[in-house]
Design an enzyme around this catalytic site. Structure first.
Site, mmCIF file in Angstrom:
data_model
loop_
_atom_site.group_PDB
_atom_site.id
_atom_site.type_symbol
_atom_site.label_atom_id
_atom_site.label_comp_id
_atom_site.label_asym_id
_atom_site.label_seq_id
_atom_site.Cartn_x
_atom_site.Cartn_y
_atom_site.Cartn_z
ATOM 1 N N LYS A 18 37.474 33.958 27.915
ATOM 2 C CA LYS A 18 37.060 34.840 29.007
ATOM 3 C C LYS A 18 38.255 35.609 29.578
ATOM 4 O O LYS A 18 39.334 35.035 29.690
ATOM 5 C CB LYS A 18 36.439 33.944 30.091
ATOM 6 C CG LYS A 18 35.616 34.645 31.119
ATOM 7 C CD LYS A 18 35.039 33.647 32.097
ATOM 8 C CE LYS A 18 36.097 33.040 32.992
ATOM 9 N NZ LYS A 18 35.608 32.182 34.056
ATOM 10 N N LYS A 70 41.852 35.915 35.671
ATOM 11 C CA LYS A 70 42.994 36.230 36.532
ATOM 12 C C LYS A 70 44.183 35.349 36.193
ATOM 13 O O LYS A 70 45.322 35.699 36.463
ATOM 14 C CB LYS A 70 42.627 35.949 38.001
ATOM 15 C CG LYS A 70 41.547 36.823 38.562
ATOM 16 C CD LYS A 70 41.045 36.257 39.908
ATOM 17 C CE LYS A 70 39.893 37.073 40.461
ATOM 18 N NZ LYS A 70 39.116 36.362 41.482
ATOM 19 N N LYS A 122 39.149 23.983 35.084
ATOM 20 C CA LYS A 122 40.232 24.282 36.033
ATOM 21 C C LYS A 122 41.119 23.081 36.307
ATOM 22 O O LYS A 122 42.316 23.227 36.523
ATOM 23 C CB LYS A 122 39.667 24.828 37.348
ATOM 24 C CG LYS A 122 39.121 26.233 37.202
ATOM 25 C CD LYS A 122 39.000 26.925 38.540
ATOM 26 C CE LYS A 122 38.632 28.396 38.335
ATOM 27 N NZ LYS A 122 38.341 29.092 39.567
HETATM 28 P P1 TYM Z 1 35.528 34.786 40.854
HETATM 29 O O1 TYM Z 1 36.358 35.223 41.998
HETATM 30 O O2 TYM Z 1 36.150 33.979 39.781
HETATM 31 O O3 TYM Z 1 34.896 36.064 40.163
HETATM 32 C C1 TYM Z 1 34.215 37.055 40.914
HETATM 33 C C2 TYM Z 1 33.025 37.562 40.120
HETATM 34 O O4 TYM Z 1 33.490 38.094 38.875
HETATM 35 C C3 TYM Z 1 32.756 37.509 37.810
HETATM 36 N N1 TYM Z 1 33.650 37.385 36.638
HETATM 37 C C4 TYM Z 1 33.363 37.890 35.436
HETATM 38 N N2 TYM Z 1 32.301 38.579 34.975
HETATM 39 C C5 TYM Z 1 32.324 38.960 33.677
HETATM 40 N N3 TYM Z 1 33.363 38.677 32.839
HETATM 41 C C6 TYM Z 1 34.443 37.999 33.254
HETATM 42 N N4 TYM Z 1 35.453 37.743 32.431
HETATM 43 C C7 TYM Z 1 34.476 37.553 34.616
HETATM 44 N N5 TYM Z 1 35.380 36.864 35.353
HETATM 45 C C8 TYM Z 1 34.853 36.773 36.577
HETATM 46 C C9 TYM Z 1 32.328 36.153 38.329
HETATM 47 O O5 TYM Z 1 31.204 35.671 37.624
HETATM 48 C C10 TYM Z 1 32.021 36.459 39.768
HETATM 49 O O6 TYM Z 1 30.700 36.957 39.912
HETATM 50 N N6 TYM Z 1 32.740 31.036 42.554
HETATM 51 C C11 TYM Z 1 32.892 32.472 42.571
HETATM 52 C C12 TYM Z 1 33.042 33.069 43.951
HETATM 53 C C13 TYM Z 1 31.993 32.659 44.928
HETATM 54 C C14 TYM Z 1 30.630 33.074 44.940
HETATM 55 C C15 TYM Z 1 30.039 32.436 46.057
HETATM 56 C C16 TYM Z 1 29.901 33.910 44.119
HETATM 57 C C17 TYM Z 1 32.157 31.798 45.983
HETATM 58 N N7 TYM Z 1 30.993 31.690 46.671
HETATM 59 C C18 TYM Z 1 28.684 32.609 46.381
HETATM 60 C C19 TYM Z 1 28.536 34.107 44.432
HETATM 61 C C20 TYM Z 1 27.962 33.468 45.529
HETATM 62 C C21 TYM Z 1 34.144 32.816 41.763
HETATM 63 O O7 TYM Z 1 35.025 32.037 41.609
HETATM 64 O O8 TYM Z 1 34.193 34.090 41.365
#
Ligand code: TYM
Length: 350
Positions: free
Chosen positions: A211, A214, A118
């Protein structure tokens, strides 16, 4: 201390929610409700770790926070039986993150691949928040002493860090924890990642080695949860493939990332295994498989998009859900913060 099983997970309100978020995370959030008490958080404090051009500024942050909440509910999360809230309404996230900042080591954070991705080349210009992001994530989970965390595969390394932080805190403060009544010296559980289903890492529709995300500049790389049927059809028809027919066995997908991705999406959306999907489509051309995939995607996603639209039209209702969820989350968080402060030695009003 034996810990009551509890599920926590979060989704950032940045940009468009896409099929990767849905299949890698939200579908499993819905499933976990049957067996566990669950807390699902719209992590608005994480969203602001990137530049404002990424999260869109204050008005956009409020809009996307409500949109992610709507996506949770439209997908089948029950905010009455479980807890749905936005992170910034519970101050314990920031408070516990500070304590964990003093437990986590620079060396641990320096290994985080997501920060490297990032921050890109201009690391000097990345926010301190982006670097510290995994520590806040550990605080999110451990503030509720959650034992299970459903996530996509990309979050695995962050979950390992959360476990390291929990373990080091328990070790460093073991005597104090014991003197406050936990005989095994554990204030925090070591949370387990739950990486489940046939699509734990959904890839870009334009490039099967990247991947689905967004932030990809091309909207054709992803299916957004708000896309209408025509857009979904167009994106799948344009999705990159290769000239060979689909293999009949899963092994045949290994060297073919685009085929593997589309079969994985089909499997996850239909609740079947990839092998099972290939039993139906193996040996056939992509065109007929893509037609079936369009139909499946539209059948599964259109009702969610429709319901999201209905929900976001009433922001007052969504805000009321988030306020109610935050109140219930805070009640649990306050208990953990009291214990954590006592264990660290911070004086507080009794
Ligand atoms: P974020 O917002 O990027 O994504 C949310 C969830 O979607 C999953 N994800 C995917 N799964 C499969 N294929 C993909 N291409 C893909 N893109 C995203 C992510 O693995 C995630 O589960 N750091 C986290 C948010 C967070 C969090 C937490 C999660 C903050 N605190 C505590 C669990 C526990 C994040 O940026 O997710």
């Amino acid at each position: 201390m034996s810990f009551v099983e509890r599920v926590f997970s979060g989704v950032q309100p940045t940009g468009n929610l896409h099929l990767g978020n849905y299949l890698g995370a939200i579908v499993n959030f819905v499933k976990m409700q049957e067996t566990h008490n669950c807390i699902y958080c719209v992590v608005d404090m994480h969203a602001i770790t990137m530049g404002m051009d990424v999260w869109g500024g204050p008005a956009e942050l409020a809009r996307t926070t409500r949109e992610v909440t709507a996506a949770f509910i439209a997908s089948g999360i029950d905010p009455k039986k479980h807890i749905v809230f936005n992170q910034s309404q519970v101050s314990g996230h920031a408070e516990l993150a500070w304590i964990f900042n003093c437990v986590a080591r620079m060396g641990w954070l320096n290994r985080m691949t997501q920060f490297k991705e990032k921050a890109g080349k201009d690391r000097e210009n990345a926010s301190v928040g982006l670097y510290d992001y995994p520590v806040l994530m550990a605080a999110d989970i451990l503030l509720y002493r959650a034992t299970h965390v459903p996530v996509g595969e990309d979050q695995k390394q962050h979950l390992e860090l959360s476990r390291d932080i929990a373990q080091k805190f328990n070790n460093d403060f073991g005597d104090s924890i014991r003197s406050h009544g936990a005989h095994d010296g554990m204030l925090f559980p070591l949370p387990e990642p739950l990486i489940m289903g046939a699509a734990t890492r959904v890839m870009s529709l334009r490039d099967g080695t990247k991947k689905m995300s967004k932030s990809d500049a091309s909207d054709y790389s992803r299916i957004n949860l708000t896309d209408d049927a025509d857009t979904i059809a167009q994106k799948i028809r344009k999705a990159k493939t290769d000239p060979e027919p689909l293999p009949s066995e899963e092994k045949g997908l290994e060297p073919r990332p685009e085929a593997d991705n589309l079969v994985g999406i089909f499997a996850a959306l239909s609740g079947r295994s990839k092998a099972d999907v290939l039993r139906d489509f193996g040996g056939g051309q992509f065109s007929s498989f893509k037609n079936a995939l369009v139909e499946l995607c539209v059948t599964k996603l259109s009702p969610i998009a429709g319901e999201m639209k209905r929900l976001v039209a009433d922001p007052g209702h969504i805000d009321a859900i988030l306020i109610d969820g935050s109140d219930r989350a805070r009640a649990i968080a306050d208990e953990t913060m009291k214990l954590s402060k006592d264990v660290v030695g911070f004086i507080r009003r009794r």
